[in-house]
Design an enzyme around this catalytic site. Structure first.
Site, PDB file in Angstrom:
ATOM      1  CG  ASP A  73       2.647   0.240   7.861  1.00  9.75           C
ATOM      2  OD1 ASP A  73       1.923   0.004   6.547  1.00  9.75           O
ATOM      3  OD2 ASP A  73       1.784   0.528   8.415  1.00  9.75           O
ATOM      4  CG  ASP A  82       1.040  -4.025   5.207  1.00 14.65           C
ATOM      5  OD1 ASP A  82       1.356  -2.909   5.853  1.00 14.65           O
ATOM      6  OD2 ASP A  82      -0.636  -3.543   5.020  1.00 14.65           O
ATOM      7  CG  HIS A 121       0.738   2.872  12.742  1.00 15.35           C
ATOM      8  ND1 HIS A 121      -0.565   2.172  12.880  1.00 15.35           N
ATOM      9  CD2 HIS A 121       0.589   1.914  11.398  1.00 15.35           C
ATOM     10  CE1 HIS A 121      -1.616   1.291  11.683  1.00 15.35           C
ATOM     11  NE2 HIS A 121      -0.720   1.823  10.798  1.00 15.35           N
ATOM     12  CG  HIS A 162      -0.592   0.194   2.913  1.00 16.09           C
ATOM     13  ND1 HIS A 162      -0.005   1.365   3.060  1.00 16.09           N
ATOM     14  CD2 HIS A 162      -0.483  -0.491   3.281  1.00 16.09           C
ATOM     15  CE1 HIS A 162      -0.146   0.671   4.562  1.00 16.09           C
ATOM     16  NE2 HIS A 162       0.128  -0.062   4.877  1.00 16.09           N
ATOM     17  CD  GLU A 194      -3.770  -0.985   5.262  1.00 13.22           C
ATOM     18  OE1 GLU A 194      -3.752  -2.129   6.143  1.00 13.22           O
ATOM     19  OE2 GLU A 194      -3.002  -0.246   5.931  1.00 13.22           O
TER      20      GLU A 194
HETATM   21 ZN   LIG Z   1       0.853  -1.334   6.341  1.00 12.10          ZN
END
Ligand SMILES: [Zn+2]
Length: 458
Positions: A288, A350, A421, A276, A322
Protein backbone atom coordinates in the site's frame (compact mmCIF):
# COMPACT_ATOMS: atom_id res chain seq x y z
CA UNK A 1 -10.91 -21.31 -19.65
CA UNK A 2 -10.89 -20.00 -23.20
CA UNK A 3 -13.46 -17.47 -24.27
CA UNK A 4 -15.19 -17.15 -27.61
CA UNK A 5 -15.13 -13.66 -29.04
CA UNK A 6 -18.51 -12.02 -29.66
CA UNK A 7 -19.67 -11.66 -33.25
CA UNK A 8 -19.51 -7.83 -33.18
CA UNK A 9 -16.62 -5.92 -34.72
CA UNK A 10 -13.63 -5.72 -32.40
CA UNK A 11 -12.12 -2.36 -31.44
CA UNK A 12 -8.69 -3.86 -32.17
CA UNK A 13 -7.04 -5.37 -35.24
CA UNK A 14 -5.34 -8.79 -35.09
CA UNK A 15 -1.99 -6.93 -34.99
CA UNK A 16 -3.10 -4.95 -31.96
CA UNK A 17 -4.31 -8.14 -30.27
CA UNK A 18 -0.85 -9.60 -30.94
CA UNK A 19 0.72 -6.50 -29.35
CA UNK A 20 -1.39 -7.11 -26.23
CA UNK A 21 0.01 -10.64 -26.01
CA UNK A 22 3.54 -9.32 -26.50
CA UNK A 23 3.10 -6.72 -23.72
CA UNK A 24 1.57 -9.34 -21.41
CA UNK A 25 4.51 -11.71 -21.88
CA UNK A 26 7.05 -8.91 -21.53
CA UNK A 27 5.46 -7.80 -18.24
CA UNK A 28 5.67 -11.34 -16.88
CA UNK A 29 9.34 -11.70 -17.85
CA UNK A 30 10.65 -8.20 -17.06
CA UNK A 31 12.01 -7.46 -13.54
CA UNK A 32 11.62 -3.65 -13.82
CA UNK A 33 8.55 -3.37 -11.55
CA UNK A 34 10.10 -5.55 -8.86
CA UNK A 35 13.40 -3.67 -8.99
CA UNK A 36 11.62 -0.34 -8.70
CA UNK A 37 9.56 -1.61 -5.78
CA UNK A 38 12.69 -2.77 -3.98
CA UNK A 39 14.22 0.69 -4.35
CA UNK A 40 11.05 2.55 -3.34
CA UNK A 41 10.59 0.45 -0.20
CA UNK A 42 14.01 -0.70 0.99
CA UNK A 43 16.06 2.30 -0.14
CA UNK A 44 13.70 5.26 0.10
CA UNK A 45 11.52 3.82 2.88
CA UNK A 46 8.21 4.98 4.37
CA UNK A 47 6.65 7.83 2.37
CA UNK A 48 4.34 9.67 4.72
CA UNK A 49 2.84 12.83 3.19
CA UNK A 50 5.03 15.83 3.83
CA UNK A 51 8.06 13.72 4.80
CA UNK A 52 11.54 13.96 3.26
CA UNK A 53 11.10 10.40 1.96
CA UNK A 54 7.89 11.32 0.16
CA UNK A 55 9.76 14.17 -1.53
CA UNK A 56 12.65 11.85 -2.38
CA UNK A 57 10.16 9.40 -3.91
CA UNK A 58 8.65 12.19 -6.04
CA UNK A 59 12.06 13.12 -7.38
CA UNK A 60 13.13 9.52 -7.89
CA UNK A 61 9.99 8.43 -9.76
CA UNK A 62 10.05 11.60 -11.89
CA UNK A 63 13.68 10.95 -12.88
CA UNK A 64 13.00 7.30 -13.69
CA UNK A 65 10.12 8.18 -16.01
CA UNK A 66 12.10 10.95 -17.64
CA UNK A 67 14.80 8.40 -18.37
CA UNK A 68 12.20 6.30 -20.21
CA UNK A 69 11.42 9.20 -22.53
CA UNK A 70 8.13 10.26 -20.96
CA UNK A 71 7.17 13.92 -20.64
CA UNK A 72 7.25 14.51 -16.89
CA UNK A 73 5.59 17.26 -14.90
CA UNK A 74 5.29 17.73 -11.16
CA UNK A 75 1.84 18.91 -10.21
CA UNK A 76 2.04 20.97 -7.05
CA UNK A 77 -0.36 20.24 -4.23
CA UNK A 78 -0.54 20.87 -0.51
CA UNK A 79 -0.57 17.98 1.94
CA UNK A 80 -0.96 17.35 5.67
CA UNK A 81 2.35 17.09 7.49
CA UNK A 82 1.66 14.96 10.51
CA UNK A 83 4.55 13.40 12.42
CA UNK A 84 4.28 10.41 14.74
CA UNK A 85 5.72 10.72 18.23
CA UNK A 86 5.96 8.52 21.30
CA UNK A 87 3.09 6.05 21.58
CA UNK A 88 2.74 3.88 24.65
CA UNK A 89 -0.10 2.37 26.62
CA UNK A 90 -0.45 0.22 29.72
CA UNK A 91 -3.20 -0.86 32.05
CA UNK A 92 -2.27 0.29 35.53
CA UNK A 93 -5.25 -0.76 37.64
CA UNK A 94 -7.64 -3.68 37.16
CA UNK A 95 -9.34 -6.45 39.06
CA UNK A 96 -6.97 -9.26 40.01
CA UNK A 97 -3.81 -7.35 39.21
CA UNK A 98 -0.53 -8.23 40.84
CA UNK A 99 0.27 -5.23 43.03
CA UNK A 100 2.95 -2.96 41.66
CA UNK A 101 2.66 -4.25 38.06
CA UNK A 102 1.29 -2.94 34.80
CA UNK A 103 0.45 -4.64 31.51
CA UNK A 104 1.53 -3.23 28.19
CA UNK A 105 -1.14 -2.30 25.64
CA UNK A 106 0.22 -2.38 22.08
CA UNK A 107 -1.11 0.56 20.11
CA UNK A 108 -0.30 3.11 17.45
CA UNK A 109 -1.58 6.66 16.95
CA UNK A 110 -4.13 7.15 14.20
CA UNK A 111 -3.07 9.49 11.41
CA UNK A 112 -3.90 13.10 12.23
CA UNK A 113 -4.32 12.39 15.94
CA UNK A 114 -3.65 15.17 18.42
CA UNK A 115 -1.33 14.50 21.35
CA UNK A 116 -1.83 13.75 25.01
CA UNK A 117 0.23 15.82 27.45
CA UNK A 118 3.86 14.68 27.27
CA UNK A 119 3.55 12.73 30.53
CA UNK A 120 0.43 11.00 29.22
CA UNK A 121 -3.01 10.62 30.74
CA UNK A 122 -4.40 8.08 33.16
CA UNK A 123 -8.10 7.31 32.97
CA UNK A 124 -10.62 4.54 33.22
CA UNK A 125 -11.46 2.63 30.05
CA UNK A 126 -15.03 2.25 28.79
CA UNK A 127 -15.52 -0.46 26.16
CA UNK A 128 -18.31 -0.51 23.56
CA UNK A 129 -18.61 -2.88 20.62
CA UNK A 130 -20.52 -0.55 18.33
CA UNK A 131 -22.38 2.74 17.97
CA UNK A 132 -25.61 1.28 19.36
CA UNK A 133 -23.93 0.23 22.60
CA UNK A 134 -22.49 3.71 22.98
CA UNK A 135 -25.90 5.30 22.44
CA UNK A 136 -27.37 3.11 25.17
CA UNK A 137 -24.82 4.41 27.71
CA UNK A 138 -25.45 7.36 30.01
CA UNK A 139 -22.98 10.03 28.73
CA UNK A 140 -22.08 10.79 32.34
CA UNK A 141 -20.39 7.37 32.53
CA UNK A 142 -18.05 8.27 29.64
CA UNK A 143 -17.01 11.76 30.71
CA UNK A 144 -13.29 11.89 31.51
CA UNK A 145 -12.73 8.29 30.38
CA UNK A 146 -10.85 6.59 27.57
CA UNK A 147 -13.42 5.15 25.15
CA UNK A 148 -12.57 1.94 23.25
CA UNK A 149 -14.53 0.98 20.15
CA UNK A 150 -14.08 -2.78 20.08
CA UNK A 151 -15.58 -3.55 16.69
CA UNK A 152 -14.00 -6.75 15.32
CA UNK A 153 -12.65 -7.06 11.80
CA UNK A 154 -14.45 -9.88 9.95
CA UNK A 155 -11.50 -12.14 9.17
CA UNK A 156 -13.75 -14.83 7.72
CA UNK A 157 -15.15 -12.39 5.18
CA UNK A 158 -11.62 -11.25 4.30
CA UNK A 159 -10.55 -14.87 3.82
CA UNK A 160 -13.35 -15.21 1.26
CA UNK A 161 -12.12 -12.24 -0.83
CA UNK A 162 -14.47 -9.85 0.99
CA UNK A 163 -11.69 -7.92 2.74
CA UNK A 164 -12.77 -4.63 1.23
CA UNK A 165 -16.25 -5.09 2.78
CA UNK A 166 -14.80 -6.12 6.15
CA UNK A 167 -12.62 -3.01 5.98
CA UNK A 168 -15.56 -0.83 5.00
CA UNK A 169 -17.50 -2.19 7.97
CA UNK A 170 -14.81 -1.19 10.47
CA UNK A 171 -13.22 1.89 9.01
CA UNK A 172 -16.12 4.13 10.05
CA UNK A 173 -15.11 3.59 13.67
CA UNK A 174 -11.51 4.53 12.94
CA UNK A 175 -12.58 7.67 11.08
CA UNK A 176 -15.29 8.97 13.40
CA UNK A 177 -14.16 7.72 16.83
CA UNK A 178 -12.54 10.99 17.98
CA UNK A 179 -15.54 13.05 16.84
CA UNK A 180 -18.03 10.78 18.59
CA UNK A 181 -15.79 10.33 21.64
CA UNK A 182 -15.08 14.04 21.88
CA UNK A 183 -18.77 14.88 21.69
CA UNK A 184 -19.54 12.68 24.72
CA UNK A 185 -16.67 14.01 26.84
CA UNK A 186 -14.13 11.17 26.52
CA UNK A 187 -10.49 12.23 27.07
CA UNK A 188 -9.14 9.86 24.40
CA UNK A 189 -10.41 7.16 22.05
CA UNK A 190 -9.04 3.78 21.11
CA UNK A 191 -10.27 1.66 18.22
CA UNK A 192 -9.72 -2.01 17.71
CA UNK A 193 -7.41 -2.25 14.67
CA UNK A 194 -9.26 -2.38 11.37
CA UNK A 195 -7.49 -5.33 9.80
CA UNK A 196 -6.72 -8.99 10.18
CA UNK A 197 -3.19 -8.97 11.59
CA UNK A 198 -2.28 -11.64 14.10
CA UNK A 199 0.82 -11.44 16.31
CA UNK A 200 -0.33 -8.31 18.17
CA UNK A 201 0.29 -5.85 15.34
CA UNK A 202 -1.68 -2.58 15.24
CA UNK A 203 -3.09 -1.03 12.04
CA UNK A 204 -2.89 2.75 11.70
CA UNK A 205 -4.95 4.87 9.29
CA UNK A 206 -6.39 8.34 8.99
CA UNK A 207 -8.86 9.64 11.53
CA UNK A 208 -10.98 12.77 11.58
CA UNK A 209 -12.01 15.71 13.71
CA UNK A 210 -14.92 18.09 13.39
CA UNK A 211 -14.86 21.79 14.13
CA UNK A 212 -16.64 22.72 17.32
CA UNK A 213 -15.96 19.34 18.94
CA UNK A 214 -13.09 18.92 21.40
CA UNK A 215 -10.16 17.21 19.64
CA UNK A 216 -9.08 14.16 21.63
CA UNK A 217 -6.14 11.79 21.03
CA UNK A 218 -6.88 8.63 19.04
CA UNK A 219 -5.02 5.35 18.69
CA UNK A 220 -5.57 1.86 17.32
CA UNK A 221 -4.93 -1.06 19.66
CA UNK A 222 -4.16 -4.55 18.44
CA UNK A 223 -7.02 -7.06 18.28
CA UNK A 224 -5.39 -8.96 21.15
CA UNK A 225 -5.17 -5.87 23.34
CA UNK A 226 -8.75 -4.88 22.53
CA UNK A 227 -9.80 -8.34 23.75
CA UNK A 228 -7.72 -7.90 26.91
CA UNK A 229 -9.24 -4.51 27.70
CA UNK A 230 -12.75 -5.82 27.03
CA UNK A 231 -12.18 -8.85 29.26
CA UNK A 232 -10.78 -6.83 32.15
CA UNK A 233 -13.44 -4.13 31.82
CA UNK A 234 -16.15 -6.78 32.02
CA UNK A 235 -14.79 -7.75 35.45
CA UNK A 236 -14.50 -4.30 36.96
CA UNK A 237 -12.97 -0.85 36.53
CA UNK A 238 -9.80 -0.73 34.41
CA UNK A 239 -7.43 2.23 34.44
CA UNK A 240 -5.00 2.84 31.66
CA UNK A 241 -2.05 5.14 31.09
CA UNK A 242 -1.81 6.48 27.54
CA UNK A 243 0.91 8.61 25.97
CA UNK A 244 0.73 9.87 22.38
CA UNK A 245 2.91 12.75 21.20
CA UNK A 246 2.29 13.18 17.47
CA UNK A 247 2.48 16.64 15.93
CA UNK A 248 0.51 18.26 13.14
CA UNK A 249 2.97 20.60 11.41
CA UNK A 250 1.77 23.19 8.88
CA UNK A 251 0.60 21.75 5.54
CA UNK A 252 3.54 21.10 3.23
CA UNK A 253 3.98 21.54 -0.51
CA UNK A 254 4.16 18.25 -2.38
CA UNK A 255 3.50 16.85 -5.84
CA UNK A 256 1.70 14.37 -8.02
CA UNK A 257 4.16 12.97 -10.53
CA UNK A 258 2.62 13.02 -14.02
CA UNK A 259 4.44 11.34 -16.90
CA UNK A 260 2.95 11.29 -20.39
CA UNK A 261 3.84 8.71 -23.02
CA UNK A 262 2.54 10.87 -25.82
CA UNK A 263 -0.11 9.58 -28.19
CA UNK A 264 0.83 9.38 -31.86
CA UNK A 265 -2.58 10.48 -33.22
CA UNK A 266 -4.55 12.00 -30.34
CA UNK A 267 -2.00 13.22 -27.81
CA UNK A 268 -4.71 15.29 -26.09
CA UNK A 269 -6.65 12.14 -25.22
CA UNK A 270 -5.28 10.41 -22.15
CA UNK A 271 -5.49 7.04 -20.42
CA UNK A 272 -4.30 7.11 -16.82
CA UNK A 273 -2.27 4.36 -15.16
CA UNK A 274 -1.76 5.10 -11.49
CA UNK A 275 -1.16 4.28 -7.86
CA UNK A 276 -0.50 6.44 -4.81
CA UNK A 277 3.05 7.31 -3.90
CA UNK A 278 2.52 8.21 -0.25
CA UNK A 279 2.33 5.49 2.39
CA UNK A 280 1.90 5.18 6.12
CA UNK A 281 5.04 5.55 8.21
CA UNK A 282 5.02 2.29 10.21
CA UNK A 283 6.53 0.34 7.32
CA UNK A 284 7.78 0.88 3.79
CA UNK A 285 4.43 0.76 1.99
CA UNK A 286 5.15 -2.17 -0.32
CA UNK A 287 1.59 -3.39 -0.83
CA UNK A 288 0.00 0.00 0.00
CA UNK A 289 0.78 1.29 -2.45
CA UNK A 290 4.33 0.91 -3.75
CA UNK A 291 2.97 -1.97 -5.82
CA UNK A 292 0.44 0.27 -7.56
CA UNK A 293 3.18 2.75 -8.43
CA UNK A 294 5.61 0.23 -9.89
CA UNK A 295 3.08 -1.70 -11.98
CA UNK A 296 2.05 1.65 -13.47
CA UNK A 297 5.71 2.54 -14.09
CA UNK A 298 6.09 -0.81 -15.82
CA UNK A 299 3.37 0.13 -18.33
CA UNK A 300 5.42 3.14 -19.46
CA UNK A 301 8.67 1.18 -19.28
CA UNK A 302 7.41 -1.56 -21.59
CA UNK A 303 5.92 0.87 -24.12
CA UNK A 304 9.29 2.60 -24.16
CA UNK A 305 11.37 -0.58 -24.27
CA UNK A 306 9.30 -2.16 -27.06
CA UNK A 307 8.95 1.13 -28.95
CA UNK A 308 5.14 1.10 -28.90
CA UNK A 309 3.37 4.41 -29.51
CA UNK A 310 -0.42 4.06 -29.08
CA UNK A 311 -2.77 6.58 -30.70
CA UNK A 312 -3.60 8.21 -27.39
CA UNK A 313 -1.41 9.35 -24.50
CA UNK A 314 -0.74 6.91 -21.68
CA UNK A 315 -0.43 9.09 -18.59
CA UNK A 316 1.30 7.72 -15.51
CA UNK A 317 0.19 9.43 -12.30
CA UNK A 318 1.74 8.91 -8.87
CA UNK A 319 -0.93 10.38 -6.59
CA UNK A 320 0.17 12.13 -3.42
CA UNK A 321 -1.48 11.96 0.01
CA UNK A 322 -4.14 9.36 -0.71
CA UNK A 323 -3.83 8.11 2.85
CA UNK A 324 -4.44 11.46 4.49
CA UNK A 325 -7.31 12.73 2.37
CA UNK A 326 -6.44 12.40 -1.36
CA UNK A 327 -5.24 15.99 -1.63
CA UNK A 328 -3.24 15.12 -4.76
CA UNK A 329 -6.29 13.72 -6.53
CA UNK A 330 -8.29 16.81 -5.58
CA UNK A 331 -5.62 19.04 -7.09
CA UNK A 332 -5.65 16.96 -10.29
CA UNK A 333 -9.43 17.36 -10.57
CA UNK A 334 -9.11 21.14 -10.09
CA UNK A 335 -6.61 21.30 -12.93
CA UNK A 336 -7.92 18.61 -15.30
CA UNK A 337 -11.52 17.95 -14.22
CA UNK A 338 -12.86 20.28 -16.91
CA UNK A 339 -11.00 18.15 -19.45
CA UNK A 340 -12.77 14.92 -18.40
CA UNK A 341 -14.02 14.44 -21.99
CA UNK A 342 -10.41 13.89 -23.09
CA UNK A 343 -9.85 11.34 -20.35
CA UNK A 344 -10.57 8.11 -22.21
CA UNK A 345 -9.99 5.87 -19.23
CA UNK A 346 -8.37 5.82 -15.79
CA UNK A 347 -6.79 2.86 -14.02
CA UNK A 348 -5.63 2.76 -10.42
CA UNK A 349 -4.07 -0.15 -8.55
CA UNK A 350 -4.48 0.22 -4.78
CA UNK A 351 -5.40 -3.16 -3.37
CA UNK A 352 -1.96 -4.69 -3.07
CA UNK A 353 -0.06 -7.03 -5.32
CA UNK A 354 -1.95 -10.31 -5.05
CA UNK A 355 -2.80 -12.33 -8.16
CA UNK A 356 -5.27 -10.33 -10.27
CA UNK A 357 -8.08 -12.53 -11.53
CA UNK A 358 -9.17 -9.77 -13.87
CA UNK A 359 -10.35 -6.18 -13.91
CA UNK A 360 -13.06 -4.19 -12.14
CA UNK A 361 -14.59 -1.52 -14.33
CA UNK A 362 -16.97 1.36 -13.68
CA UNK A 363 -18.91 2.70 -16.62
CA UNK A 364 -21.68 1.97 -19.10
CA UNK A 365 -22.76 -1.69 -19.46
CA UNK A 366 -21.52 -1.69 -23.09
CA UNK A 367 -17.99 -1.40 -21.74
CA UNK A 368 -18.07 -5.02 -20.51
CA UNK A 369 -18.71 -6.48 -23.96
CA UNK A 370 -16.29 -4.05 -25.60
CA UNK A 371 -13.47 -5.21 -23.30
CA UNK A 372 -13.80 -8.91 -24.13
CA UNK A 373 -10.77 -9.06 -26.47
CA UNK A 374 -8.67 -7.55 -23.66
CA UNK A 375 -9.99 -10.14 -21.23
CA UNK A 376 -9.05 -12.80 -23.73
CA UNK A 377 -5.53 -11.41 -24.04
CA UNK A 378 -5.18 -11.78 -20.25
CA UNK A 379 -6.66 -15.28 -20.15
CA UNK A 380 -3.26 -17.06 -20.28
CA UNK A 381 -2.33 -15.46 -16.92
CA UNK A 382 -5.80 -16.17 -15.49
CA UNK A 383 -6.72 -12.51 -15.33
CA UNK A 384 -9.72 -12.76 -17.66
CA UNK A 385 -12.59 -12.04 -15.24
CA UNK A 386 -13.89 -8.54 -16.01
CA UNK A 387 -16.63 -7.32 -13.68
CA UNK A 388 -18.46 -4.06 -13.21
CA UNK A 389 -18.03 -2.25 -9.90
CA UNK A 390 -19.40 1.09 -8.66
CA UNK A 391 -15.92 2.26 -7.62
CA UNK A 392 -12.44 1.43 -8.81
CA UNK A 393 -9.93 3.59 -6.93
CA UNK A 394 -9.97 6.40 -4.39
CA UNK A 395 -7.84 8.75 -6.48
CA UNK A 396 -9.82 8.24 -9.70
CA UNK A 397 -13.28 8.55 -8.12
CA UNK A 398 -13.53 12.16 -9.29
CA UNK A 399 -12.98 11.07 -12.88
CA UNK A 400 -15.41 8.14 -12.51
CA UNK A 401 -18.04 10.57 -11.28
CA UNK A 402 -17.50 12.67 -14.40
CA UNK A 403 -18.27 9.65 -16.59
CA UNK A 404 -14.71 8.58 -17.35
CA UNK A 405 -14.55 4.78 -17.68
CA UNK A 406 -12.37 3.63 -14.80
CA UNK A 407 -10.63 0.41 -13.92
CA UNK A 408 -8.64 -1.50 -11.32
CA UNK A 409 -7.00 -4.90 -11.33
CA UNK A 410 -9.06 -7.27 -9.15
CA UNK A 411 -6.36 -8.48 -6.79
CA UNK A 412 -6.51 -11.49 -4.52
CA UNK A 413 -7.13 -9.63 -1.28
CA UNK A 414 -7.24 -12.56 1.15
CA UNK A 415 -4.04 -11.49 2.91
CA UNK A 416 -3.97 -7.78 2.06
CA UNK A 417 -5.73 -6.60 5.22
CA UNK A 418 -3.38 -8.62 7.42
CA UNK A 419 -0.58 -6.22 6.48
CA UNK A 420 -2.45 -3.06 5.44
CA UNK A 421 -1.28 0.02 7.43
CA UNK A 422 0.90 -2.10 9.75
CA UNK A 423 4.65 -2.32 10.46
CA UNK A 424 4.59 -5.50 8.33
CA UNK A 425 3.79 -3.84 4.97
CA UNK A 426 7.26 -4.56 3.62
CA UNK A 427 8.90 -5.68 0.37
CA UNK A 428 8.97 -9.38 1.27
CA UNK A 429 5.15 -9.47 1.30
CA UNK A 430 5.08 -9.04 -2.48
CA UNK A 431 5.22 -12.20 -4.59
CA UNK A 432 7.32 -11.36 -7.69
CA UNK A 433 5.20 -13.45 -10.06
CA UNK A 434 1.96 -11.91 -8.82
CA UNK A 435 3.41 -8.40 -9.05
CA UNK A 436 4.34 -9.16 -12.66
CA UNK A 437 0.79 -10.34 -13.35
CA UNK A 438 -0.50 -7.03 -12.06
CA UNK A 439 1.95 -5.20 -14.28
CA UNK A 440 0.67 -7.24 -17.22
CA UNK A 441 -2.94 -6.27 -16.48
CA UNK A 442 -2.06 -2.58 -16.17
CA UNK A 443 0.06 -2.55 -19.31
CA UNK A 444 -2.28 -4.51 -21.58
CA UNK A 445 -5.35 -2.60 -20.45
CA UNK A 446 -3.65 0.80 -20.78
CA UNK A 447 -2.41 -0.07 -24.25
CA UNK A 448 -5.83 -1.38 -25.32
CA UNK A 449 -7.60 1.79 -24.13
CA UNK A 450 -5.00 4.03 -25.72
CA UNK A 451 -4.89 2.32 -29.11
CA UNK A 452 -8.49 1.18 -29.80
CA UNK A 453 -10.14 2.32 -33.06
CA UNK A 454 -12.69 4.40 -31.13
CA UNK A 455 -12.49 5.46 -27.51
CA UNK A 456 -14.01 3.12 -24.92
CA UNK A 457 -17.82 3.43 -24.74
CA UNK A 458 -19.06 5.95 -22.15
ZN1 LIG B 1 -3.64 2.64 -0.53
Amino acid sequence: MARILGAGPSAWTPEQIATMAKLRDAAIADPYALDELRHLTDNIGPRLSGSPQAQQAVEYVAAELKALGAEVTLEKTSVPHWVRGVETGAVVEWKGMTPGTTQKIVLTALGGSVATPEAGITAEVVVVNNWAELKALDPATIKGKILLFNHPFDKQLAAQQGGIYAYGDGVGYRAAAPIVGGSVGAVAVLVRSVGGADYRIPHTGQTQYASGIEKIPAAAVTAEDADLLADLASQGPVKMHLTLTPQALPDAPSYNVIADWKGSEHPEQVVIVSGHLDSWDLATGAIDDGAGIVVSMQAIHLLSKLGIHPKRTVRFVAWMAEEEGSQGAATYMQEYGKDAANHIGAIESDLGAGHPDGVMWAGKPALGEWLQPVAQALDPIHAQTFQSSPETGEDINGLTEKGVPSFAPTQDSRFYFNYHHTPADTFDKVNPRELAENAAVMTVLAYALADSADPAPR
